[in-house]
Design a protein around this motif. Sequence first.
Motif, PDB file in Angstrom:
ATOM      1  N   GLN A 128       0.988  -1.055  -0.192  1.00  0.00           N
ATOM      2  CA  GLN A 128       0.090  -0.009  -0.180  1.00  0.00           C
ATOM      3  C   GLN A 128       0.888   1.351   0.008  1.00  0.00           C
ATOM      4  N   GLN A 129       1.981   1.155   0.753  1.00  0.00           N
ATOM      5  CA  GLN A 129       2.750   2.400   0.794  1.00  0.00           C
ATOM      6  C   GLN A 129       3.505   2.497  -0.575  1.00  0.00           C
ATOM      7  N   VAL A 130       3.990   1.615  -1.462  1.00  0.00           N
ATOM      8  CA  VAL A 130       4.623   1.615  -2.533  1.00  0.00           C
ATOM      9  C   VAL A 130       3.983   1.562  -3.817  1.00  0.00           C
ATOM     10  N   ALA A 131       2.766   1.454  -3.845  1.00  0.00           N
ATOM     11  CA  ALA A 131       1.924   1.048  -4.984  1.00  0.00           C
ATOM     12  C   ALA A 131       2.055   2.043  -5.977  1.00  0.00           C
TER      13      ALA A 131
ATOM     14  N   TYR B  84       6.037   1.914  -8.252  1.00  0.00           N
ATOM     15  CA  TYR B  84       6.505   1.266  -9.357  1.00  0.00           C
ATOM     16  C   TYR B  84       5.436   1.581 -10.552  1.00  0.00           C
ATOM     17  N   ASP B  85       6.240   1.503 -11.498  1.00  0.00           N
ATOM     18  CA  ASP B  85       5.423   1.665 -13.133  1.00  0.00           C
ATOM     19  C   ASP B  85       4.857   0.354 -13.236  1.00  0.00           C
ATOM     20  N   HIS B  86       5.164  -0.808 -13.083  1.00  0.00           N
ATOM     21  CA  HIS B  86       4.531  -1.943 -13.296  1.00  0.00           C
ATOM     22  C   HIS B  86       4.503  -2.919 -12.204  1.00  0.00           C
ATOM     23  N   TRP B  87       3.389  -3.361 -11.852  1.00  0.00           N
ATOM     24  CA  TRP B  87       3.353  -4.427 -10.620  1.00  0.00           C
ATOM     25  C   TRP B  87       2.912  -5.872 -11.387  1.00  0.00           C
ATOM     26  N   PHE B  88       3.619  -6.689 -10.881  1.00  0.00           N
ATOM     27  CA  PHE B  88       3.360  -8.262 -11.252  1.00  0.00           C
ATOM     28  C   PHE B  88       2.969  -8.844 -10.116  1.00  0.00           C
ATOM     29  N   VAL B  89       1.708  -9.440 -10.037  1.00  0.00           N
ATOM     30  CA  VAL B  89       1.079 -10.156  -8.971  1.00  0.00           C
ATOM     31  C   VAL B  89       0.678 -11.494  -8.978  1.00  0.00           C
ATOM     32  N   ILE B  90       0.540 -12.568  -7.856  1.00  0.00           N
ATOM     33  CA  ILE B  90       0.595 -13.779  -8.145  1.00  0.00           C
ATOM     34  C   ILE B  90      -1.237 -14.233  -7.895  1.00  0.00           C
ATOM     35  N   GLN B  91      -1.954 -12.944  -7.550  1.00  0.00           N
ATOM     36  CA  GLN B  91      -3.222 -13.075  -7.457  1.00  0.00           C
ATOM     37  C   GLN B  91      -4.133 -12.186  -8.541  1.00  0.00           C
ATOM     38  N   GLN B  92      -5.438 -12.414  -8.683  1.00  0.00           N
ATOM     39  CA  GLN B  92      -5.874 -11.793  -9.654  1.00  0.00           C
ATOM     40  C   GLN B  92      -6.968 -10.732  -9.212  1.00  0.00           C
ATOM     41  N   GLN B  93      -8.181 -10.700  -9.508  1.00  0.00           N
ATOM     42  CA  GLN B  93      -8.975  -9.509  -9.568  1.00  0.00           C
ATOM     43  C   GLN B  93      -8.846  -8.726  -8.355  1.00  0.00           C
ATOM     44  N   SER B  94      -9.311  -9.120  -7.098  1.00  0.00           N
ATOM     45  CA  SER B  94      -9.343  -8.131  -5.956  1.00  0.00           C
ATOM     46  C   SER B  94      -7.947  -7.876  -5.520  1.00  0.00           C
ATOM     47  N   CYS B  95      -6.955  -8.356  -5.929  1.00  0.00           N
ATOM     48  CA  CYS B  95      -5.633  -7.936  -5.664  1.00  0.00           C
ATOM     49  C   CYS B  95      -5.123  -6.762  -6.762  1.00  0.00           C
TER      50      CYS B  95
ATOM     51  N   ASP C 136      -7.418  -5.057  -8.467  1.00  0.00           N
ATOM     52  CA  ASP C 136      -8.083  -3.684  -7.925  1.00  0.00           C
ATOM     53  C   ASP C 136      -7.649  -2.965  -6.884  1.00  0.00           C
ATOM     54  N   ALA C 137      -7.250  -3.844  -5.700  1.00  0.00           N
ATOM     55  CA  ALA C 137      -6.580  -3.119  -4.448  1.00  0.00           C
ATOM     56  C   ALA C 137      -5.534  -2.387  -4.813  1.00  0.00           C
ATOM     57  N   LEU C 138      -4.627  -2.911  -5.554  1.00  0.00           N
ATOM     58  CA  LEU C 138      -3.375  -2.206  -6.118  1.00  0.00           C
ATOM     59  C   LEU C 138      -3.698  -0.947  -6.870  1.00  0.00           C
ATOM     60  N   ARG C 139      -4.438  -1.157  -7.614  1.00  0.00           N
ATOM     61  CA  ARG C 139      -4.755   0.024  -8.766  1.00  0.00           C
ATOM     62  C   ARG C 139      -5.433   1.112  -7.741  1.00  0.00           C
TER      63      ARG C 139
ATOM     64  N   HIS D 160       0.328   0.085 -13.585  1.00  0.00           N
ATOM     65  CA  HIS D 160      -0.097  -1.032 -14.505  1.00  0.00           C
ATOM     66  C   HIS D 160      -0.090  -2.277 -13.587  1.00  0.00           C
ATOM     67  N   VAL D 161      -1.015  -2.990 -13.667  1.00  0.00           N
ATOM     68  CA  VAL D 161      -1.083  -4.456 -12.795  1.00  0.00           C
ATOM     69  C   VAL D 161      -1.276  -5.726 -13.459  1.00  0.00           C
TER      70      VAL D 161
END
Lengths: 412, 604
Positions: B300-303, B306-317, B319-322, B328-329
Amino acid sequence: MRVDDAMPRPLIIQLARVGDLVQSMPAMTALSAHGRATSMDLLCPAALASIGSCIPVVERVLPWEVERWRLWGDRWESAPKDTLRDIETYLQKAALKPYGVAYNLNQHNASMLAASLFGRRVVGPGDSGPLATALPPWADYLRGVVRDRARNRVHLADVFCGLCGVMPSGTAPRLSLPPMDVPDDLASVGEGEGLWIAVVVGAGDVVRRVPPAVWCEWIKAFLAASSSGHIVLVGSRGERELGRAIQDDLSPLCLGRVWDTTGRTTLIQTAAILSRCHWVLGSDTGPLHMGTAVGARAMGFYFARARVHETGPYGEGHWVWQAQLPAGQDVQGESRMESMGVEHINRWPIAESVRLILEGRCGDAPGWTLWESALDRWGACYLHNGVASMDAAREEVWRRLHRPRHEAHEYV
Amino acid sequence: MNTFEANLATVAAHDGSLAAAIKQAQGGVLTIVPARSGVPTASAAGRSIHSAYDPRREAETWANAQAPACRAGEVLVVLGVGLLYHVEALRACVAHDTIVAIVPDLNELHDACTARRMDSWIAGVEWLWDQTAAMAEALAAKGRPLRFLTYAPAAVLHASVHAALERLIRHHIAARAGGQIHVAVVGPIYGGSLPIARYTVSALEQLGHRVSWIDHSPHLASYELMAGLNEPRHRAMLQSRLADLLGQLTIARIAEDPPDVILALAQAPMSLPLLEHLRRKQFLTAMWFVENYRHLTYWQQVAAGYDHWFVIQQQSCEDALRYAGARHVSYLPMAADPAVHRPVALTPDEQALLGADVSFVGAGYANRRDVLPHLITHEWSFKLWGNEWDGDSVLSAVLQRQGARIDTETCVKVFNATKVNINLHSWTGEGLDPDGDFVNPRTFELAACGAFQVVDRRTLLPEVFTKEQIVTCERPDDLAPRVGRWLRDDLGRQQAADAARQRVLAEHTYVHRMRQLLTQIGVSRPDRVGAILQGERQAAALIERSKPVPELIPILSEFPARARVELKDVAARIRTRGTSVTLSREDLLLLMLDEYRMEHRDLL
């Protein structure tokens, strides 16, 4: 293009900051005074073009658009052909044609490249080509002062004269400001009775910044001592918070006498505001030097890496308070300069500097020495208790380094 | 000739098959009414697609906002159809020779052709309207950087088609990628993402990219020394300062050898101010957050950093990052490294020591303490490996090596020596994680080892493995019966394990992931990473693009044709000529560009 197609006027290249541009004026004036050129063109950062065009001997200012060069640098790999084409179009539009001679006053690579690009002959750094590591004697001297913190003898503005191969003209040049509008509520700055004091609240280099609390104390002391005095806070948009911080601690009674212009004026408007003030106060910053060039008397507080003999206000009748090492500390070079950082200053010469402005005289203050500016045949000098301390040293430097380009006008 | 016929005639003159297809379409997707300004506006399924007041002005604003990012030589791909005001406005404000409009539904284009005259500009746009795969192939065949421009109000009607199109294009680009990227990989001081950072480095190198590995694990000793302080305030302050210092160290490393992309793994010591500093200097940053975003919440502090986020979870994750500011997630699941996670031949001693009918390797989370006792007191042998099992009297009888931490090499041997490996994702509650979504690295690692596993249910598992490859367990009391059933089926276990291993090798290695990651960044940044991946920064390509400026060709020819050439390389080559050589005007300009670029990226 053949050589005889080159511009007859010389080109002066000064791509550094506003303080350096103002400090370059004595060299331009000296070139003109010594008959080297009646007028000249100036290549300077686009942001400073408005100030450059107020230098009387400058015929035309060529704005150097740094941002564009950065963008081109970023995109060259993706569009090499288009990038070079765009650069050529820009140079053509800016009428950056070759000059017979380019006087380069900066030591960084971009300046030396610009000098080679636009000058058939280069005087100053880069005179042996843009890749040459050897510097002309004055440039080498300057590098020693800046990089190695060697002991300074000659003022930066006079070194610029040396780089151009001329002696200082013995006068302090002034900017010729055109008539201009300032924001309505600032139109009355400088009018009416009493002294108008411009306070430069910030500094490009943060370590040279006088703390807002110190300025606040200074303003309180001055307004208390001068019932008709006024203060004008001067600074860039990024320094607005400093302006506010200074005012926050002032008594409401003071506020009607304090004018905050920080972030509200263009550079040329700032010069106009300074021209309406009797004094300009600040650390070693661009607006302090600009103030001297528009007729204000300057009072500088020099600490951190600022040294009066190197970059004090140019001309006569200015004052500089130079921070001194606490007694017993004997360090050399960079350490010595670092030890004069703002965090090591326990006491500021507030009462003394107010008295100097109001009464015209004062002595050293604890932790500070007081210097008065003057001009002589070697350029700027600074007197301590009425005595110039470095005359012989300055003469020795000039005799050792100077390579006059037109002997008839020179001292040798 | 009415509006529809006039439009169709213009289309037919350039693309007869498209004209025929528009004519054949029925329309009826858009609801068209007049806007206040008098021109038609449209809505679909109750959503406005264009302004009800002035659609033209709105479209011009959109186009003007897109134009500055569009670089010469790019193909502009517009997503979203509607009444095409935005395409018309874009055509009018950029000089690009190729604008491609994607048409997922010809009925929509039919409606647009009926609603307003477009014959003055419609031929200046290329229309792609076939199956998604065919459109992707046609775009990839352009061989030029693609810049996707989304007109959101219209694009939302076909979001799934657009997502599929982008995915297919990424595959095309990834398959053709030949250029060498310089990636700085920033690892954590310690933790589960540290080995993944190492696998990432290895994968990028296998792909032929240049990697600067910024490894902070040597500083673990200092970190642990601080962890030993009694006063929590002192501990927190000093550890925070160490993290800041390591951030500065990262900056120094980057400054000394500036990369094209900075890829941080979860827990890398990168603060928001540091990331903002890097962005100001135009560095591209990416984070592969290989953690459960619900448990580890510092993102939450660094969202926004970064220009690009790559995550191992989908929709809710995502959305939360955005919501927290990420631009870009993208979903990027875990993987395995076949050089590490592989079938190994064990000695009889090793088999005896490390082998069992059933094994579990991992730390003692609450859910594991709750579920694993179901496996005790059966006919099979059960071994438990790993740390943090203190105080568990039931499981202590099967705990190996007194609960010591197990290194990767031993893990791989245990996997290979076990008939049924249990893979329970960590969770702090009892039973199975009710929100279990992501698939942990262990799943891929076991599969890559050719080891059979039973894994707890995960919603994202079907995307990466089939039921024939990985066996799942739905409830805690389901675990023991599953284990018993598969222990009796040697052949079935072997077939599932083999299939899972083949799936990993084909789709789920870190090499695959890094290719996906770089392609995703390349698609978002066609002018930078995309162009490098496509080999456009290689000497031969630069020579080709420099032909109208012949002065550049001799210096570019000094480099091997396939070598990546940057401005700094050209400038360095010019500088080696020595001080006595007279430089050409082009040489001086190139040196000048290099000076400003260096100054621009001066980090310290």
